[in-house]
Design a protein around this motif. Structure first.
Motif, short mmCIF file in Angstrom:
data_model
loop_
_atom_site.label_atom_id
_atom_site.label_comp_id
_atom_site.label_asym_id
_atom_site.label_seq_id
_atom_site.Cartn_x
_atom_site.Cartn_y
_atom_site.Cartn_z
N HIS A 1 53.07 15.03 40.37
CA HIS A 1 53.58 16.23 41.05
C HIS A 1 52.69 16.58 42.24
O HIS A 1 53.20 16.96 43.31
CB HIS A 1 53.65 17.41 40.08
N ALA A 2 51.38 16.45 42.07
CA ALA A 2 50.45 16.73 43.17
C ALA A 2 50.66 15.74 44.32
O ALA A 2 50.62 16.13 45.50
CB ALA A 2 49.01 16.68 42.68
N LEU A 3 50.89 14.48 43.97
CA LEU A 3 51.14 13.47 45.01
C LEU A 3 52.41 13.81 45.78
O LEU A 3 52.44 13.71 47.01
CB LEU A 3 51.26 12.09 44.36
N ASP A 4 53.47 14.20 45.07
CA ASP A 4 54.71 14.61 45.73
C ASP A 4 54.44 15.70 46.78
O ASP A 4 54.91 15.63 47.92
CB ASP A 4 55.71 15.16 44.71
N GLN A 5 53.66 16.69 46.37
CA GLN A 5 53.38 17.81 47.27
C GLN A 5 52.52 17.37 48.45
O GLN A 5 52.78 17.76 49.60
CB GLN A 5 52.68 18.94 46.50
N ASN A 6 51.51 16.53 48.18
CA ASN A 6 50.62 16.09 49.25
C ASN A 6 51.36 15.21 50.26
O ASN A 6 51.14 15.31 51.47
CB ASN A 6 49.42 15.34 48.67
N LEU A 7 52.24 14.34 49.77
CA LEU A 7 53.04 13.52 50.69
C LEU A 7 53.95 14.40 51.54
O LEU A 7 54.10 14.16 52.75
CB LEU A 7 53.86 12.50 49.90
N ALA A 8 54.55 15.41 50.91
CA ALA A 8 55.41 16.33 51.66
C ALA A 8 54.61 17.07 52.73
O ALA A 8 55.06 17.22 53.87
CB ALA A 8 56.07 17.32 50.70
N ASP A 9 53.39 17.51 52.36
CA ASP A 9 52.53 18.21 53.32
C ASP A 9 52.19 17.34 54.53
O ASP A 9 52.06 17.83 55.65
CB ASP A 9 51.23 18.65 52.64
N LEU A 10 52.05 16.03 54.27
CA LEU A 10 51.65 15.09 55.33
C LEU A 10 52.85 14.50 56.06
O LEU A 10 52.69 13.73 57.01
CB LEU A 10 50.81 13.96 54.73
N GLY A 11 54.06 14.83 55.60
CA GLY A 11 55.26 14.30 56.23
C GLY A 11 55.46 12.81 55.97
O GLY A 11 56.00 12.09 56.80
N ILE A 12 55.04 12.35 54.79
CA ILE A 12 55.14 10.93 54.41
C ILE A 12 56.16 10.78 53.29
O ILE A 12 56.15 11.56 52.33
CB ILE A 12 53.76 10.40 53.95
N ASN A 13 57.01 9.77 53.39
CA ASN A 13 57.97 9.47 52.34
C ASN A 13 57.47 8.34 51.46
O ASN A 13 56.92 7.35 51.96
CB ASN A 13 59.32 9.05 52.93
N LEU A 14 57.65 8.46 50.15
CA LEU A 14 57.40 7.37 49.23
C LEU A 14 58.69 6.55 49.14
O LEU A 14 59.73 7.06 48.76
CB LEU A 14 57.01 7.90 47.85
N ASP A 15 58.61 5.26 49.50
CA ASP A 15 59.82 4.44 49.58
C ASP A 15 60.21 3.81 48.26
O ASP A 15 61.39 3.51 48.03
CB ASP A 15 59.63 3.34 50.63
N GLY A 16 59.24 3.56 47.39
CA GLY A 16 59.59 2.91 46.13
C GLY A 16 58.41 2.84 45.18
O GLY A 16 57.25 2.94 45.59
N VAL A 17 58.74 2.67 43.90
CA VAL A 17 57.75 2.50 42.84
C VAL A 17 58.02 1.16 42.18
O VAL A 17 59.08 0.95 41.58
CB VAL A 17 57.83 3.64 41.80
N ILE A 18 57.09 0.23 42.32
CA ILE A 18 57.23 -1.10 41.72
C ILE A 18 56.63 -1.04 40.32
O ILE A 18 55.46 -0.72 40.14
CB ILE A 18 56.47 -2.16 42.55
#
Length: 214
Positions: free
Chosen positions: A95-112
């Motif tokens: 959940h923290a990673l989701d928020q930090n990526l959103a703050d930085l304007g970065i999208n997570l493209d996939g989880v292998i």
């Protein structure tokens, strides 16, 4: 391309992560590397993490999450994309990673997610034996000593014994499943069959990544 790689101990995650980084030119982000860099650069969070580690204590999530965010904010991430390895380890960190990526304007493209039956991993991880005299390492199934060897001449480290390996796998499954469920709900998870030749696993990984790009 911004990716997260997951897999149980022994699933070959480290091997495949190295191949992905080399093939796609991604920035390889592992928690160990991040901590070492933050401490070496004497960042505020790095020094705070060091104070916990020097005291023999676990680094709190808020410090770990902050160090990850610092790393994700660096210029090479925008240029190369990243492969995140070994983080998040808990649902709270996810959940923290989701928020930090959103703050930085970065999208997570996939989880292998590299999948192997835990019973096969138990065999793989608990088969290591060490020769008492020479210290040479073998595996009971995949790399046995030549001929009819005497098992009394070999020993196992405590971490390699079946009961220790089983506990480690149970802990990792319990920690990892909620994280996978979280990302499955976002339709981000690509499951890869890990119980095959290394190159075949990598071919499947590349196909999964191409499907993410399309």
């Amino acid at each position: 391309m911004n990716l997260l790689i997951m897999g149980l101990p022994g699933a070959g995650k480290g091997t495949q992560a190295a191949k992905l980084v080399e093939n796609y030119g991604l920035a390889h982000i592992s928690t160990g590397d991040m901590f070492r860099a933050a401490i070496a650069n004497e960042t505020e969070l790095g020094l705070l993490a060091k104070s916990y580690m020097d005291g023999g204590n676990l680094v709190p999530d808020e410090v770990t999450n902050g160090i990850v965010k610092e790393r994700l904010a660096q210029d090479d991430i925008k240029e190369k994309g990243f492969l995140l390895d070994g983080y998040p380890r808990t649902l709270e960190q996810a959940h923290a990673l989701d928020q930090n990526l959103a703050d930085l304007g970065i999208n997570l493209d996939g989880v292998i997610n590299i999948e192997i039956d835990p019973s096969k991993l138990l065999e793989r991880l608990s088969g290591r034996i060490i020769h008492k005299q020479t210290g040479e390492t073998f595996h009971k199934v995949f790399n046995p000593p030549a001929g009819d060897y005497n098992e009394d001449d070999y020993y196992q480290r405590e971490d390699d014994k079946p009961e220790s390996v089983a506990r480690r796998l149970e802990v990792n499954i319990a920690q990892g499943q909620p994280i996978l469920d979280h990302y499955r709900a976002k339709n981000l998870v690509q499951d890869i069959e890990g119980d095959q030749d290394i190159e075949l696993v990598f071919e499947d990984l590349k196909k999964a990544i191409e499907s993410l790009k399309s």
